[in-house]
Design a protein around this motif. Sequence first.
Motif, PDB file in Angstrom:
ATOM      1  N   VAL A 444      28.142  -7.022 -23.816  1.00 48.28           N
ATOM      2  CA  VAL A 444      29.341  -6.849 -23.002  1.00 48.28           C
ATOM      3  C   VAL A 444      30.434  -7.807 -23.492  1.00 48.28           C
ATOM      4  CG1 VAL A 444      30.290  -6.926 -20.675  1.00 48.28           C
ATOM      5  CG2 VAL A 444      27.893  -6.241 -21.034  1.00 48.28           C
ATOM      6  N   PRO A 445      31.604  -7.301 -23.836  1.00 43.49           N
ATOM      7  CA  PRO A 445      32.687  -8.175 -24.310  1.00 43.49           C
ATOM      8  C   PRO A 445      33.089  -9.185 -23.234  1.00 43.49           C
ATOM      9  CG  PRO A 445      33.173  -5.870 -24.782  1.00 43.49           C
ATOM     10  CD  PRO A 445      31.992  -5.885 -23.860  1.00 43.49           C
ATOM     11  N   ILE A 446      33.461 -10.370 -23.686  1.00 40.63           N
ATOM     12  CA  ILE A 446      33.924 -11.407 -22.754  1.00 40.63           C
ATOM     13  C   ILE A 446      35.054 -10.869 -21.872  1.00 40.63           C
ATOM     14  CG2 ILE A 446      35.153 -13.605 -22.611  1.00 40.63           C
ATOM     15  CD1 ILE A 446      32.339 -14.113 -23.282  1.00 40.63           C
ATOM     16  N   ALA A 447      35.952 -10.108 -22.463  1.00 40.15           N
ATOM     17  CA  ALA A 447      37.088  -9.571 -21.684  1.00 40.15           C
ATOM     18  C   ALA A 447      36.612  -8.666 -20.563  1.00 40.15           C
ATOM     19  CB  ALA A 447      38.035  -8.802 -22.615  1.00 40.15           C
ATOM     20  N   ARG A 448      35.486  -7.952 -20.790  1.00 41.91           N
ATOM     21  CA  ARG A 448      34.959  -7.077 -19.741  1.00 41.91           C
ATOM     22  C   ARG A 448      34.212  -7.886 -18.670  1.00 41.91           C
ATOM     23  NH1 ARG A 448      33.637  -1.689 -19.887  1.00 41.91           N
ATOM     24  NH2 ARG A 448      35.543  -1.561 -21.118  1.00 41.91           N
ATOM     25  N   LEU A 449      33.583  -8.979 -19.080  1.00 41.91           N
ATOM     26  CA  LEU A 449      32.840  -9.794 -18.111  1.00 41.91           C
ATOM     27  C   LEU A 449      33.750 -10.361 -17.023  1.00 41.91           C
ATOM     28  CD1 LEU A 449      30.269 -11.769 -20.313  1.00 41.91           C
ATOM     29  CD2 LEU A 449      29.776 -10.033 -18.580  1.00 41.91           C
ATOM     30  N   TRP A 450      35.017 -10.573 -17.354  1.00 38.68           N
ATOM     31  CA  TRP A 450      35.947 -11.046 -16.326  1.00 38.68           C
ATOM     32  C   TRP A 450      36.048 -10.066 -15.162  1.00 38.68           C
ATOM     33  CZ3 TRP A 450      38.169 -15.626 -15.538  1.00 38.68           C
ATOM     34  CH2 TRP A 450      38.250 -16.528 -16.613  1.00 38.68           C
ATOM     35  N   HIS A 451      35.745  -8.799 -15.402  1.00 33.43           N
ATOM     36  CA  HIS A 451      35.843  -7.790 -14.349  1.00 33.43           C
ATOM     37  C   HIS A 451      34.530  -7.606 -13.586  1.00 33.43           C
ATOM     38  CE1 HIS A 451      39.870  -6.491 -15.610  1.00 33.43           C
ATOM     39  NE2 HIS A 451      39.439  -6.692 -16.849  1.00 33.43           N
ATOM     40  N   ALA A 452      33.466  -8.310 -14.009  1.00 36.66           N
ATOM     41  CA  ALA A 452      32.205  -8.319 -13.246  1.00 36.66           C
ATOM     42  C   ALA A 452      32.305  -9.471 -12.257  1.00 36.66           C
ATOM     43  CB  ALA A 452      31.020  -8.501 -14.186  1.00 36.66           C
ATOM     44  N   VAL A 453      32.826  -9.185 -11.079  1.00 34.45           N
ATOM     45  CA  VAL A 453      33.200 -10.233 -10.125  1.00 34.45           C
ATOM     46  C   VAL A 453      31.976 -10.694  -9.346  1.00 34.45           C
ATOM     47  CG1 VAL A 453      34.690 -10.823  -8.186  1.00 34.45           C
ATOM     48  CG2 VAL A 453      35.485  -9.202  -9.936  1.00 34.45           C
ATOM     49  N   PRO A 454      31.605 -11.983  -9.428  1.00 31.42           N
ATOM     50  CA  PRO A 454      30.454 -12.480  -8.667  1.00 31.42           C
ATOM     51  C   PRO A 454      30.785 -12.609  -7.180  1.00 31.42           C
ATOM     52  CG  PRO A 454      31.491 -14.282  -9.874  1.00 31.42           C
ATOM     53  CD  PRO A 454      32.201 -13.031 -10.287  1.00 31.42           C
ATOM     54  N   SER A 455      29.851 -12.261  -6.354  1.00 31.18           N
ATOM     55  CA  SER A 455      30.055 -12.360  -4.902  1.00 31.18           C
ATOM     56  C   SER A 455      30.146 -13.830  -4.490  1.00 31.18           C
ATOM     57  CB  SER A 455      28.899 -11.682  -4.165  1.00 31.18           C
ATOM     58  OG  SER A 455      28.836 -10.313  -4.478  1.00 31.18           O
ATOM     59  N   TYR A 456      31.023 -14.089  -3.543  1.00 34.85           N
ATOM     60  CA  TYR A 456      31.237 -15.452  -3.041  1.00 34.85           C
ATOM     61  C   TYR A 456      30.643 -15.578  -1.640  1.00 34.85           C
ATOM     62  CZ  TYR A 456      33.650 -19.741  -1.699  1.00 34.85           C
ATOM     63  OH  TYR A 456      33.940 -21.006  -1.279  1.00 34.85           O
ATOM     64  N   PRO A 457      29.980 -16.665  -1.322  1.00 39.41           N
ATOM     65  CA  PRO A 457      29.614 -17.792  -2.160  1.00 39.41           C
ATOM     66  C   PRO A 457      28.136 -17.699  -2.583  1.00 39.41           C
ATOM     67  CG  PRO A 457      29.514 -18.445   0.146  1.00 39.41           C
ATOM     68  CD  PRO A 457      29.769 -16.964   0.118  1.00 39.41           C
ATOM     69  N   THR A 458      27.867 -17.300  -3.786  1.00 40.30           N
ATOM     70  CA  THR A 458      26.511 -17.230  -4.311  1.00 40.30           C
ATOM     71  C   THR A 458      26.411 -18.105  -5.559  1.00 40.30           C
ATOM     72  OG1 THR A 458      26.947 -15.369  -5.795  1.00 40.30           O
ATOM     73  CG2 THR A 458      26.292 -14.833  -3.529  1.00 40.30           C
ATOM     74  N   ILE A 459      25.173 -18.368  -5.984  1.00 35.60           N
ATOM     75  CA  ILE A 459      24.977 -19.129  -7.221  1.00 35.60           C
ATOM     76  C   ILE A 459      25.530 -18.340  -8.405  1.00 35.60           C
ATOM     77  CG2 ILE A 459      23.277 -20.316  -8.668  1.00 35.60           C
ATOM     78  CD1 ILE A 459      21.420 -20.470  -6.304  1.00 35.60           C
ATOM     79  N   SER A 460      25.576 -17.016  -8.280  1.00 37.37           N
ATOM     80  CA  SER A 460      26.087 -16.175  -9.371  1.00 37.37           C
ATOM     81  C   SER A 460      27.528 -16.499  -9.739  1.00 37.37           C
ATOM     82  CB  SER A 460      25.987 -14.695  -8.986  1.00 37.37           C
ATOM     83  OG  SER A 460      24.650 -14.298  -8.867  1.00 37.37           O
ATOM     84  N   GLU A 461      28.224 -17.228  -8.879  1.00 38.11           N
ATOM     85  CA  GLU A 461      29.597 -17.608  -9.194  1.00 38.11           C
ATOM     86  C   GLU A 461      29.650 -18.500 -10.442  1.00 38.11           C
ATOM     87  OE1 GLU A 461      33.612 -19.131  -6.839  1.00 38.11           O
ATOM     88  OE2 GLU A 461      31.626 -19.773  -6.181  1.00 38.11           O
ATOM     89  N   VAL A 462      28.502 -18.976 -10.884  1.00 38.83           N
ATOM     90  CA  VAL A 462      28.455 -19.752 -12.123  1.00 38.83           C
ATOM     91  C   VAL A 462      29.025 -18.938 -13.289  1.00 38.83           C
ATOM     92  CG1 VAL A 462      26.101 -19.037 -12.765  1.00 38.83           C
ATOM     93  CG2 VAL A 462      26.997 -21.237 -13.570  1.00 38.83           C
TER      94      VAL A 462
END
Length: 473
Positions: A444-462
């Motif tokens: 997955v391109p870095i530019a596309r990863l910006w659009h995979a929004v992590p739910s707040y507030p979870t550890i996935s926000e890393v």
Amino acid sequence: MTETETNVYDVVVLGAGPVGENVADRTRAAGLTTAIVESELVGGECSYWACMPSKALLRPVIARADARRVPGLRQAVQGPLDAAAVLAHRNYYTSDWTDDGAAQWIDSIGADLYRGHGRLTGPRTVTVGDKVLTARHAVAVATGTRAVLPDLPGLAEVKPWTSREATSAQAVPGRLVVVGGGVVATEMATLYQALGAQVTVLVRGKGLLNRMEPFAGELVAEALIEAGADVRTGASVESVTRTADGAVVVVTGTGDRIEADEILFATGRAPHTDDLGLETVGLEPGSWLTVDDSLLVTGTDWLYAVGDVNHRALLTHQGKYQARIAGAAIVARAADAPLQAAEPWSAHAATADHECVPQVVFTDPEAAAVGLSLAEAEQAGYRVRAVDVDMTSVAGAGLYADGYKGRARMVVDLDEEILRGVTFVGPGVGELIHSATVAVVGQVPIARLWHAVPSYPTISEVWLRLLEAFRDN
């Protein structure tokens, strides 16, 4: 003279662990007649002496550690673990080392189970006792590995533990020496220290978990020491004896003398191929079996080696992945259908084995990684940059555990702008690794990863913190 019974199948599978079971499941689903041979318990190492018992044992340990980091809950879990209940929980998950359910599953898919030691006795031929099984299309070797013990005088008389004894013990030793610094060593040290043993870890090298990023082993070692374990690096074992009163005496290369009740050697694995009759088909007994990406053994057109036995990735989940690939390849070849074994990411190629293997180490803190470490990526010739984040910057981590300690790294390919590897260390990170696996495998391109929004507030926000760190540096 015993009369030999001959049975003909499309496929014969040697080994009824999770890997062999998955090969049989795939070939049976396609309508191929399949026999599966097992000399021990159906379900294999993973079910009775590795993945399942070790994780059943470690789950209460990790749950208590997490609870102790939560204000308001900490005070309720200050007492010791109920070791007897933990061991009983493990016994439940191993079905008390009976395999009736697993054997019934094999029957349910329409495969035939042969109990006993199976050996190759020629091309496409396996002998089990007085029965000869002939395969029209394929024999799949899925016999896994065994623990390796060092060549120390008198070691057999000491009766040391391997991973099998560590995961099946019915009592907690007062003192335990763990030799090794890998996954088994760190997980069992974590377990037995938490159950009340005094644990000493002896590591020949510079640190723990040397196949991961260096900070993974450093954080795990720090936590073990904080828990009361004695972790010694650069420590070789020169001799081991057991005294008349049952104590184990270990002498290290520096002359230190350590006494314990048991000693666990977690110092490597060897393939279960030493008595498989490989010599009857021109292969070296006791060797790892080299395969192509369809899991076909080099130099043959009928023999497959699936799982640990091919030394590509000694992990149950990766072996099951290989089994799905091998099953598809066997079915295609049996039908003379087109095979895409040379095409990356096809149904017939175990592409993920090369640079996309995920793993979780169930220590406290957990360590999880997928793909290449920074050093591995550089060695492979990629132009990469490591992006590191202290996980204390993640709001969800602080909510998960008071005083959360952890670290994350992504290895970015600067030419392709994709991820070559990701590592997380910290409480609860084992459940993060699949998102990283999807990113690495999917390129997955870095530019596309910006659009995979992590739910707040979870550890996935890393993930957001990692992307920000990559952007800002």
